[in-house]
Each structure stands twice: as structure tokens, then as C-alpha cells.
Design a protein around this motif. Structure first.
Motif, mmCIF file in Angstrom:
data_model
loop_
_atom_site.group_PDB
_atom_site.id
_atom_site.type_symbol
_atom_site.label_atom_id
_atom_site.label_comp_id
_atom_site.label_asym_id
_atom_site.label_seq_id
_atom_site.Cartn_x
_atom_site.Cartn_y
_atom_site.Cartn_z
ATOM 1 N N ARG A 155 0.837 -1.206 0.000
ATOM 2 C CA ARG A 155 0.000 0.000 0.000
ATOM 3 C C ARG A 155 0.875 1.262 0.000
ATOM 4 O O ARG A 155 0.621 2.203 -0.763
ATOM 5 C CB ARG A 155 -0.935 0.000 1.213
ATOM 6 N N ALA A 156 1.885 1.270 0.849
ATOM 7 C CA ALA A 156 2.771 2.437 0.913
ATOM 8 C C ALA A 156 3.511 2.629 -0.402
ATOM 9 O O ALA A 156 3.722 3.765 -0.852
ATOM 10 C CB ALA A 156 3.754 2.285 2.066
ATOM 11 N N ILE A 157 3.904 1.529 -1.029
ATOM 12 C CA ILE A 157 4.564 1.621 -2.332
ATOM 13 C C ILE A 157 3.613 2.210 -3.363
ATOM 14 O O ILE A 157 3.982 3.098 -4.142
ATOM 15 C CB ILE A 157 5.069 0.234 -2.774
ATOM 16 N N ALA A 158 2.371 1.740 -3.372
ATOM 17 C CA ALA A 158 1.382 2.240 -4.334
ATOM 18 C C ALA A 158 1.103 3.722 -4.125
ATOM 19 O O ALA A 158 0.921 4.481 -5.090
ATOM 20 C CB ALA A 158 0.102 1.431 -4.216
ATOM 21 N N GLU A 159 1.061 4.152 -2.867
ATOM 22 C CA GLU A 159 0.740 5.546 -2.564
ATOM 23 C C GLU A 159 1.868 6.505 -2.943
ATOM 24 O O GLU A 159 1.679 7.728 -2.910
ATOM 25 C CB GLU A 159 0.379 5.686 -1.092
ATOM 26 N N SER A 160 3.028 5.966 -3.340
ATOM 27 C CA SER A 160 4.109 6.833 -3.824
ATOM 28 C C SER A 160 3.784 7.420 -5.196
ATOM 29 O O SER A 160 4.427 8.369 -5.638
ATOM 30 C CB SER A 160 5.417 6.045 -3.907
ATOM 31 N N GLY A 161 2.798 6.831 -5.879
ATOM 32 C CA GLY A 161 2.389 7.332 -7.182
ATOM 33 C C GLY A 161 2.913 6.548 -8.361
ATOM 34 O O GLY A 161 2.704 6.951 -9.515
ATOM 35 N N VAL A 162 3.575 5.403 -8.124
ATOM 36 C CA VAL A 162 4.084 4.608 -9.239
ATOM 37 C C VAL A 162 2.933 4.010 -10.043
ATOM 38 O O VAL A 162 1.821 3.815 -9.539
ATOM 39 C CB VAL A 162 5.019 3.481 -8.749
ATOM 40 N N ASP A 163 3.220 3.719 -11.313
ATOM 41 C CA ASP A 163 2.190 3.160 -12.193
ATOM 42 C C ASP A 163 2.036 1.657 -12.029
ATOM 43 O O ASP A 163 0.939 1.125 -12.185
ATOM 44 C CB ASP A 163 2.543 3.468 -13.655
ATOM 45 N N MET A 164 3.141 0.972 -11.737
ATOM 46 C CA MET A 164 3.126 -0.482 -11.633
ATOM 47 C C MET A 164 3.989 -0.947 -10.471
ATOM 48 O O MET A 164 4.967 -0.279 -10.122
ATOM 49 C CB MET A 164 3.640 -1.128 -12.928
ATOM 50 N N ILE A 165 3.605 -2.079 -9.904
ATOM 51 C CA ILE A 165 4.405 -2.721 -8.860
ATOM 52 C C ILE A 165 4.619 -4.163 -9.288
ATOM 53 O O ILE A 165 3.657 -4.935 -9.412
ATOM 54 C CB ILE A 165 3.699 -2.673 -7.489
ATOM 55 N N SER A 166 5.868 -4.538 -9.560
ATOM 56 C CA SER A 166 6.151 -5.901 -10.008
ATOM 57 C C SER A 166 6.519 -6.774 -8.810
ATOM 58 O O SER A 166 7.272 -6.360 -7.930
ATOM 59 C CB SER A 166 7.265 -5.922 -11.053
ATOM 60 N N VAL A 167 5.971 -7.985 -8.820
ATOM 61 C CA VAL A 167 6.091 -8.876 -7.664
ATOM 62 C C VAL A 167 6.521 -10.268 -8.147
ATOM 63 O O VAL A 167 5.723 -11.012 -8.706
ATOM 64 C CB VAL A 167 4.753 -8.967 -6.906
ATOM 65 N N GLY A 168 7.775 -10.616 -7.908
ATOM 66 C CA GLY A 168 8.284 -11.899 -8.364
ATOM 67 C C GLY A 168 7.712 -13.090 -7.621
ATOM 68 O O GLY A 168 7.500 -14.155 -8.197
ATOM 69 N N TRP A 169 7.445 -12.908 -6.313
ATOM 70 C CA TRP A 169 7.024 -14.070 -5.526
ATOM 71 C C TRP A 169 5.628 -14.566 -5.887
ATOM 72 O O TRP A 169 5.252 -15.692 -5.532
ATOM 73 C CB TRP A 169 7.116 -13.790 -4.030
ATOM 74 N N LEU A 170 4.861 -13.768 -6.606
ATOM 75 C CA LEU A 170 3.541 -14.251 -7.022
ATOM 76 C C LEU A 170 3.639 -15.545 -7.810
ATOM 77 O O LEU A 170 2.796 -16.431 -7.670
ATOM 78 C CB LEU A 170 2.830 -13.193 -7.878
ATOM 79 N N THR A 171 4.677 -15.650 -8.631
ATOM 80 C CA THR A 171 4.808 -16.847 -9.457
ATOM 81 C C THR A 171 5.932 -17.783 -9.033
ATOM 82 O O THR A 171 6.014 -18.899 -9.543
ATOM 83 C CB THR A 171 5.026 -16.456 -10.937
ATOM 84 N N HIS A 172 6.797 -17.344 -8.106
ATOM 85 C CA HIS A 172 7.824 -18.308 -7.676
ATOM 86 C C HIS A 172 7.581 -18.880 -6.287
ATOM 87 O O HIS A 172 8.154 -19.910 -5.941
ATOM 88 C CB HIS A 172 9.240 -17.748 -7.802
ATOM 89 N N SER A 173 6.723 -18.269 -5.476
ATOM 90 C CA SER A 173 6.531 -18.854 -4.151
ATOM 91 C C SER A 173 5.178 -18.548 -3.509
ATOM 92 O O SER A 173 5.055 -18.593 -2.290
ATOM 93 C CB SER A 173 7.651 -18.408 -3.207
ATOM 94 N N ALA A 174 4.167 -18.257 -4.313
ATOM 95 C CA ALA A 174 2.821 -18.122 -3.737
ATOM 96 C C ALA A 174 2.374 -19.487 -3.213
ATOM 97 O O ALA A 174 2.593 -20.513 -3.856
ATOM 98 C CB ALA A 174 1.843 -17.613 -4.782
ATOM 99 N N PRO A 175 1.752 -19.535 -2.035
ATOM 100 C CA PRO A 175 1.309 -20.837 -1.499
ATOM 101 C C PRO A 175 0.166 -21.427 -2.302
ATOM 102 O O PRO A 175 -0.705 -20.706 -2.804
ATOM 103 C CB PRO A 175 0.855 -20.478 -0.071
ATOM 104 N N ASN A 176 0.184 -22.752 -2.459
ATOM 105 C CA ASN A 176 -0.904 -23.440 -3.147
ATOM 106 C C ASN A 176 -2.225 -23.224 -2.428
ATOM 107 O O ASN A 176 -2.266 -23.123 -1.200
ATOM 108 C CB ASN A 176 -0.617 -24.937 -3.226
ATOM 109 N N LEU A 177 -3.304 -23.207 -3.211
ATOM 110 C CA LEU A 177 -4.627 -23.262 -2.619
ATOM 111 C C LEU A 177 -4.989 -24.729 -2.400
ATOM 112 O O LEU A 177 -4.870 -25.543 -3.329
ATOM 113 C CB LEU A 177 -5.653 -22.579 -3.518
ATOM 114 N N ASP A 178 -5.402 -25.074 -1.203
ATOM 115 C CA ASP A 178 -5.695 -26.464 -0.853
ATOM 116 C C ASP A 178 -7.018 -26.895 -1.501
ATOM 117 O O ASP A 178 -8.078 -26.349 -1.207
ATOM 118 C CB ASP A 178 -5.780 -26.598 0.674
ATOM 119 N N LEU A 179 -6.917 -27.883 -2.379
ATOM 120 C CA LEU A 179 -8.087 -28.427 -3.104
ATOM 121 C C LEU A 179 -8.108 -29.929 -2.944
ATOM 122 O O LEU A 179 -7.106 -30.552 -2.614
ATOM 123 C CB LEU A 179 -7.999 -28.071 -4.589
ATOM 124 N N GLY A 180 -9.272 -30.522 -3.209
ATOM 125 C CA GLY A 180 -9.364 -31.968 -3.121
ATOM 126 C C GLY A 180 -10.345 -32.523 -4.148
ATOM 127 O O GLY A 180 -11.201 -31.792 -4.653
#
Length: 277
Positions: free
Chosen positions: A249-274
Motif C-alpha cells: 500500500r505504501a509503495i502504491a501511494e508513492s504514485g508509481v504506475d506499476m508494482i512488479s512482484v516476483g514471488w507471485l509466481t515463484h513462491s505463492a502458497p498453493n490453494l488447498d483443493l481436493g
């Protein structure tokens, strides 16, 4: 939505990896070949559904006659205990494809769910949440699609669809200006150029060069605000580094257009399904 033809080779490869040389020796020993049954894909935890289409391809590859009723399609939010889809067909196909289908869905739904959380946290700002190339080899298409299903946006898909001049490129070239000039001498007019800077001094050097995007790497919110003011709309601004649910949130409020996040695709936790027969 992704076209099934782009997904099927990925799913087929995952099934072949699991089937190995002898197939499902457990299921084939226990379950009669002609037995039919029904099962549901259920969420053990609340989350955003992604990868259902890929999972269903796994079941259909083993039983083309599989009957499927989708309750929660990709891109929707499922409650804990909720049914995502009901399947009816050959019992062997259901059991053999189970792990491949759930692996894909759990991974992709986890990415979508994590993305959704970040997107909600920056609501009311102009910042977009974007992914990176830090993806699982072979699954980039599916993982980047999961980011979109979570409400995020995609950065470049590969090395060929945009220029991103990073710190090591700058070091080899001998400076920001030299790197940008070499790129412009070699790329086509349709290719966008982004440059990573670590300091405001590097940003000052970059501004007269007029690139399309600047990547502001590992800057705190106060420095990001100064950088955005320096850019003054002349190029898009992207922040990266140390992005968490607590800091975004603080990063977004600086006024940047985009925030890139590497961990979304390299270490986001699985959703538990069955899969429940």
C-alpha cells in the motif's frame, strides 16, 4: 481465456510424467476398467479459482466422454468447502488424473489468490500489480494467466517482447546512456524499452534519454515519491523489491504506475483443493 490448444501440451506432459513407464499400477489393479463414478473438485480453503480449464483437460485426455458441470469457473471466488466442478465418468480416469489436475489447479489458484490480495490492498491508487519472469519453467503461460485471473497484469512474457536493461547490462555497457544507445541501434521501432535504476542519480542520467518505462528497484516509499516527481509523467514508473502485503500500500501511494512482484509466481502458497469421490 487461454485457448485449449495452448494448454493441452503442458497438461499432456504433466500426465506423462506421472504415468511413467507402467501407468497407474495402483488404480489399474483395484478399479475395474468399465466402472463409472462421480466426483467433485472441492476447495478446502477460500480462494480465487484458476487452472480449472487445465485440470479438466487432464481428466478429458484420459476419458473423452467425461461429463463435467462447472460451478465455480476460473476467475471466481470459491468459499472453503465449496464445489468447483462435478465430474462423472470412468473411475480409472478420475483417479489417475486426480493429482495432475489438482497440482495444476492448486498452484494456479494459489497465484490468483495471492494476486487478488495485493490488488485489493492497492485499491484507490493508480498502481497495477504485475508479475515477472520468475515463473516455473514450462508453466509461464499458465502462471501469468493466473495472475490476470487474480486481477493483476502481465510484465513481458520473455526476452523477445520488450527490452529490460538491468544492472548487469549497465555494468557491462559502462553506464545507462551507453546501454540505451546500444539497444536503440539494434531493436525495431515497435519494441518498448525499460531501464532499471537503483538510485536517483541513475534516474537523473536516464531522464534525458526518453525511454518508455523506468524500473525503480528496491527504493523505499519516500525515495519512490521523489523518483515519481522527477519523472513527472515522462515515462511509466515501475517499483520492485521488498513487496509484501504489508508494504504494497505504501509503495502504491508513492504514485508509481506499476508494482512488479516476483514471488507471485515463484513462491505463492498453493490453494488447498481436493477430489472427493
Amino acid at each position: 481465456m487461454l485457448h485449449p490448444l495452448t494448454i493441452e501440451p503442458l497438461v499432456r506432459a504433466a500426465l506423462l510424467e506421472d504415468l511413467g513407464r507402467a501407468g497407474d499400477v495402483t488404480t489399474d489393479s483395484i478399479v475395474p476398467a468399465d466402472l463409472r463414478t462421480a466426483a467433485r473438485i472441492a476447495a478446502r480453503k477460500e480462494g480465487r479459482v484458476a487452472g480449472l480449464e487445465a485440470a479438466l483437460i487432464a481428466f478429458r485426455l484420459l476419458d473423452p466422454s467425461m461429463e463435467i458441470e462447472v460451478t465455480q469457473p476460473d476467475g471466481t471466488d470459491v468459499p472453503a468447502g465449496g464445489t468447483i466442478a462435478t465430474l462423472s465418468g470412468r473411475a480409472r480416469a478420475l483417479l489417475t488424473a486426480e493429482r495432475t489436475g489438482l497440482n495444476l489447479m492448486g498452484r494456479l489458484s494459489g497465484i490468483a489468490t495471492a494476486t487478488r490480495a495485493l490488488v485489493r490492498e492497492v485499491e484507490g491508487t493508480q498502481a497495477r500489480i504485475v508479475c515477472t519472469r520468475k515463473t516455473t519453467p514450462g508453466l509461464r503461460l499458465l502462471e501469468k494467466h493466473a495472475v490476470r485471473l487474480g486481477g493483476g497484469h502481465n510484465h513481458r512474457f520473455g526476452l523477445d517482447d520488450a527490452v529490460l536493461i538491468k544492472d548487469n547490462h549497465i555494468a557491462v555497457a559502462g553506464g545507462v546512456r551507453a546501454a540505451v544507445e546500444r539497444v536503440r541501434a539494434n531493436i525495431g521501432h515497435m519494441v518498448k524499452v525499460e531501464v532499471e535504476v537503483d538510485t536517483l542519480e541513475q534516474l537523473e542520467e536516464l531522464l534525458p534519454l526518453g525511454t518508455d518505462v523506468v524500473l525503480l528497484d528496491n527504493m523505499d516509499p519516500a525515495t519512490l515519491r521523489r523518483a515519481v516527481a522527477m519523472v513527472d509523467g515522462r515515462m511509466l514508473t515501475e517499483a520492485s523489491g521488498n513487496v509484501t502485503l504489508a508494504t504494497v500500500r505504501a509503495i502504491a501511494e508513492s504514485g508509481v504506475d506499476m508494482i512488479s512482484v516476483g514471488w507471485l509466481t515463484h513462491s505463492a502458497p498453493n490453494l488447498d483443493l481436493g477430489l472427493d469421490i
